[in-house]
Scaffold this active site. Structure first.
Site, PDB file in Angstrom:
ATOM      1  N   CYS A 160       0.826  -1.215   0.000  1.00  0.00           N
ATOM      2  CA  CYS A 160       0.000   0.000   0.000  1.00  0.00           C
ATOM      3  C   CYS A 160       0.849   1.249   0.000  1.00  0.00           C
ATOM      4  O   CYS A 160       1.868   1.301   0.683  1.00  0.00           O
ATOM      5  CB  CYS A 160      -0.841   0.093   1.264  1.00  0.00           C
ATOM      6  N   ARG A 172     -12.750   0.308  -6.221  1.00  0.00           N
ATOM      7  CA  ARG A 172     -12.346   0.099  -4.830  1.00  0.00           C
ATOM      8  C   ARG A 172     -11.646   1.353  -4.276  1.00  0.00           C
ATOM      9  O   ARG A 172     -11.639   1.601  -3.090  1.00  0.00           O
ATOM     10  CB  ARG A 172     -11.398  -1.111  -4.830  1.00  0.00           C
TER      11      ARG A 172
HETATM   12  P1  XMP Z   1      -0.637  -7.228   3.423  1.00  0.00           P
HETATM   13  O1  XMP Z   1       0.171  -6.393   4.366  1.00  0.00           O
HETATM   14  O2  XMP Z   1      -1.156  -8.479   4.037  1.00  0.00           O
HETATM   15  O3  XMP Z   1      -1.920  -6.311   3.082  1.00  0.00           O
HETATM   16  O4  XMP Z   1       0.099  -7.454   2.142  1.00  0.00           O
HETATM   17  C1  XMP Z   1      -3.009  -6.761   2.330  1.00  0.00           C
HETATM   18  C2  XMP Z   1      -4.126  -5.735   2.375  1.00  0.00           C
HETATM   19  O5  XMP Z   1      -3.702  -4.495   1.790  1.00  0.00           O
HETATM   20  C3  XMP Z   1      -4.842  -3.787   1.275  1.00  0.00           C
HETATM   21  N1  XMP Z   1      -4.528  -3.384  -0.097  1.00  0.00           N
HETATM   22  C4  XMP Z   1      -4.165  -2.143  -0.467  1.00  0.00           C
HETATM   23  N2  XMP Z   1      -4.094  -0.996   0.235  1.00  0.00           N
HETATM   24  N3  XMP Z   1      -3.337   0.120  -1.707  1.00  0.00           N
HETATM   25  C5  XMP Z   1      -3.694   0.151  -0.396  1.00  0.00           C
HETATM   26  O6  XMP Z   1      -3.620   1.211   0.233  1.00  0.00           O
HETATM   27  C6  XMP Z   1      -3.394  -0.998  -2.478  1.00  0.00           C
HETATM   28  O7  XMP Z   1      -3.058  -0.994  -3.665  1.00  0.00           O
HETATM   29  C7  XMP Z   1      -3.831  -2.190  -1.820  1.00  0.00           C
HETATM   30  N4  XMP Z   1      -4.046  -3.449  -2.266  1.00  0.00           N
HETATM   31  C8  XMP Z   1      -4.466  -4.167  -1.179  1.00  0.00           C
HETATM   32  C9  XMP Z   1      -6.012  -4.717   1.346  1.00  0.00           C
HETATM   33  O8  XMP Z   1      -6.813  -4.299   2.433  1.00  0.00           O
HETATM   34  C10 XMP Z   1      -5.357  -6.083   1.570  1.00  0.00           C
HETATM   35  O9  XMP Z   1      -6.205  -7.002   2.216  1.00  0.00           O
END
Ligand code: XMP
Length: 520
Positions: free
Chosen positions: A342, A437
């Site tokens: 993120c 999203r």
């Molecule tokens: P981890 O730390 O497990 O996080 O890799 C997975 C979660 O990250 C969120 N997610 C995003 N958040 N930009 C964001 O700000 C993104 O592009 C993105 N893609 C995923 C999501 O909640 C996921 O479950």
């Protein structure tokens, strides 16, 4: 001062601890948990969790609805290990429905699309097929054009000396082939197949047929023996009342391209399809869940599907939890910007470090009778223990994206193996469909968008069951240290204290040359 009161002035319960931080937001590594007197051995702890009425998991882990994390293979493996996979919606709706069907129709150990041959082929053709596809087996069911079972071609007939013989003349005919009806498999197909192989000495394959004698699958004795062996070590599968694996799916809060309003009909039709295929939970995952669009979508889905477990998010405030709970969500996703891919905090300057967000959310969740998923930022099993002192389950993306069960090819770079992992707010993922999203219309993707995620790689990790055993093993160790028999006790017993950067350094291996990295 008594020992215990000195302890409690340092090692504080959640209210005292988080409210005493003078407005500072904390995340997992800022905090450590104090150990407490324990009579609980890690292996005796229960890590069952209930997400919503009628929806319980044996392990409190959910795989993220991301296009490089959860499709049917991951969801099947998650449910087989007692957790839940949330199938992403960055694909055409019809494809997502069939991904859900694959999970719900999965019979562990049953090869649902066995390789078949036709009666008119010659043994030479079969030998060619084996060589081309590098099959490690030589026994094949024989079927006609309508999949009706005609016989079984035994391995001992598949030899070059019989190359010119027709399959029809070499096969064991239907009346001599042992089969089982799909409807007789019962609640535990593995046990049923095991019984069959015990009763039929020397048989290595069991064919499954339907009432019209069409081939529906195949069990092999070696798969059954492997599964029975693993069952002792593994976690119990998470199943619905009909003994099918649990499966979740996410939907997008799609807007109509003409009016810009939520496309209610389309969203309801999508969820209807998911429910018909047996989805156990539907999630509306967005970057900003405390918003009118997400609330409206939850509200009308709740009125259309009064008993369907609904997950919604993401939020990081008590007001956000209360809003989604009042709209009708049962499970609220907490996390804005903690994810490993993120960039929301960098790009938009918003988001809250995860432990403080969870604390604030947990107060509102308790008041509204909803459960929480700690979503993002989990990098090790200790983070899961900390997250579950406040929430009811955790959602992982990065920790699982390197598993063979995650979608995507294995990539080799300089002799090392990787899998792709990308944020759903990365440009590539938004172009592939996830723009809604992040509050953008799909047509916006033609122009430059502010991406809120990166495209990355994860080193290839061991199969999911190995990774989950390490994560749940760590969780159970943590519970043992706190004397918590179950997750409710973990939430009530947790005592926190802050750590400094020096304390963080002390917490990880230091002053040694590491020869072997630990599993998580
Ligand atoms: P981890 O730390 O497990 O996080 O890799 C997975 C979660 O990250 C969120 N997610 C995003 N958040 N930009 C964001 O700000 C993104 O592009 C993105 N893609 C995923 C999501 O909640 C996921 O479950």
């Amino acid at each position: 001062m008594e020992h215990s009161s000195l302890d409690s002035s340092f090692y504080q319960a959640a209210d005292q601890f988080f409210q005493g931080q003078g407005g500072t937001a904390l995340t997992y590594d800022d905090v450590t948990l104090a150990t407490l007197y324990s009579e609980v051995l890690p292996r005796d702890t229960s890590i069952e969790t209930t997400l919503a009425e009628g929806l319980s998991l044996h392990i409190p882990l959910i795989s993220a609805d991301m296009d490089t994390v959860t499709e049917s293979s991951m969801a099947i493996a998650m449910a087989l290990n007692g957790g839940l996979g949330l199938i992403h919606c960055n694909m055409p709706e019809r494809q997502q429905l069939s991904e859900v069907s694959r999970v719900k129709n999965n019979v562990h150990g049953l090869i649902q699309e066995p390789i078949k041959v036709s009666p008119e082929q010659e043994i030479g053709d079969v030998l060619e097929l084996i060589e081309q596809k590098a099959f490690a087996f030589r026994t094949f069911p024989v079927v006609d054009e309508s999949e009706r079972l005609l016989g079984l071609l035994p391995g001992h007939a598949v030899r070059p000396r019989y190359a010119a013989v027709r399959v029809l003349d070499a096969m064991t005919p239907r009346k001599l082939v042992q089969t089982i009806r799909e409807s007789e498999l019962g609640a535990d197909p593995i046990a049923r197949a095991d019984q069959f192989f015990s009763e039929h000495v020397g048989m290595h394959k069991l064919l499954v047929v339907n009432d019209a004698d069409q081939l529906r699958g195949l069990f092999t004795i070696s798969d059954i023996e492997r599964i029975l062996h693993e069952r002792h070590a593994q976690l119990k599968p998470a199943r619905d009342s009909q003994f099918r694996l649990l499966c979740g799916a996410s939907v997008s809060a799609t807007r109509s391209s003409s009016t810009g309003d939520l496309d209610r009909d389309r969203i309801v039709a999508h969820v209807t399809g998911l429910v018909e295929r047996g989805a156990d939970l539907v999630a509306i995952s967005t970057a900003h869940g405390h918003s009118r669009g997400v609330g409206e979508a939850v509200r009308f889905l709740r009125s259309e599907f009064p008993t369907l477990p609904l997950m919604a998010g993401n939020v990081t405030s008590g007001a956000g939890v209360a809003y989604l709970a009042e709209c009708g969500a049962n499970v609220i996703k907490i996390g804005q910007g903690p994810g490993s891919i993120c960039t929301t905090r960098v790009v938009a300057g918003v988001g809250i470090p995860q432990l403080t967000a969870l604390y604030v959310a947990a107060k509102a969740a308790a008041a509204h009778g909803v459960t929480l998923v700690a979503d993002g930022g989990i990098t090790k099993s200790g983070d899961i223990v900390k997250a579950l002192t406040l929430g009811h389950s955790v959602m992982c993306g990065g920790l699982l994206a390197g598993c063979p069960e995650a979608p995507g090819q294995i990539i080799e770079i300089n002799g090392k193996l990787y899998k792709q992992y990308r944020g759903m707010g990365s440009l590539a993922a938004m172009r592939a469909g996830s723009a809604a999203r992040y509050g953008h219309a799909t047509k916006d993707t033609a122009r430059k968008l502010a991406a809120e995620g990166v495209e990355a790689l994860k080193e290839l990790s061991p199969p999911l069951d190995t990774v989950l055993l390490q994560l749940t093993g760590g969780l159970q160790s943590g519970m043992g240290y706190l004397g918590a028999r179950n997750l409710t006790e973990l939430r009530s017993k947790a005592r926190y204290i802050r750590v400094t950067p020096a304390g963080q350094r002390e917490s990880a291996p230091h002053d040694v040359i590491e020869m072997k990295a630990s599993g998580t």
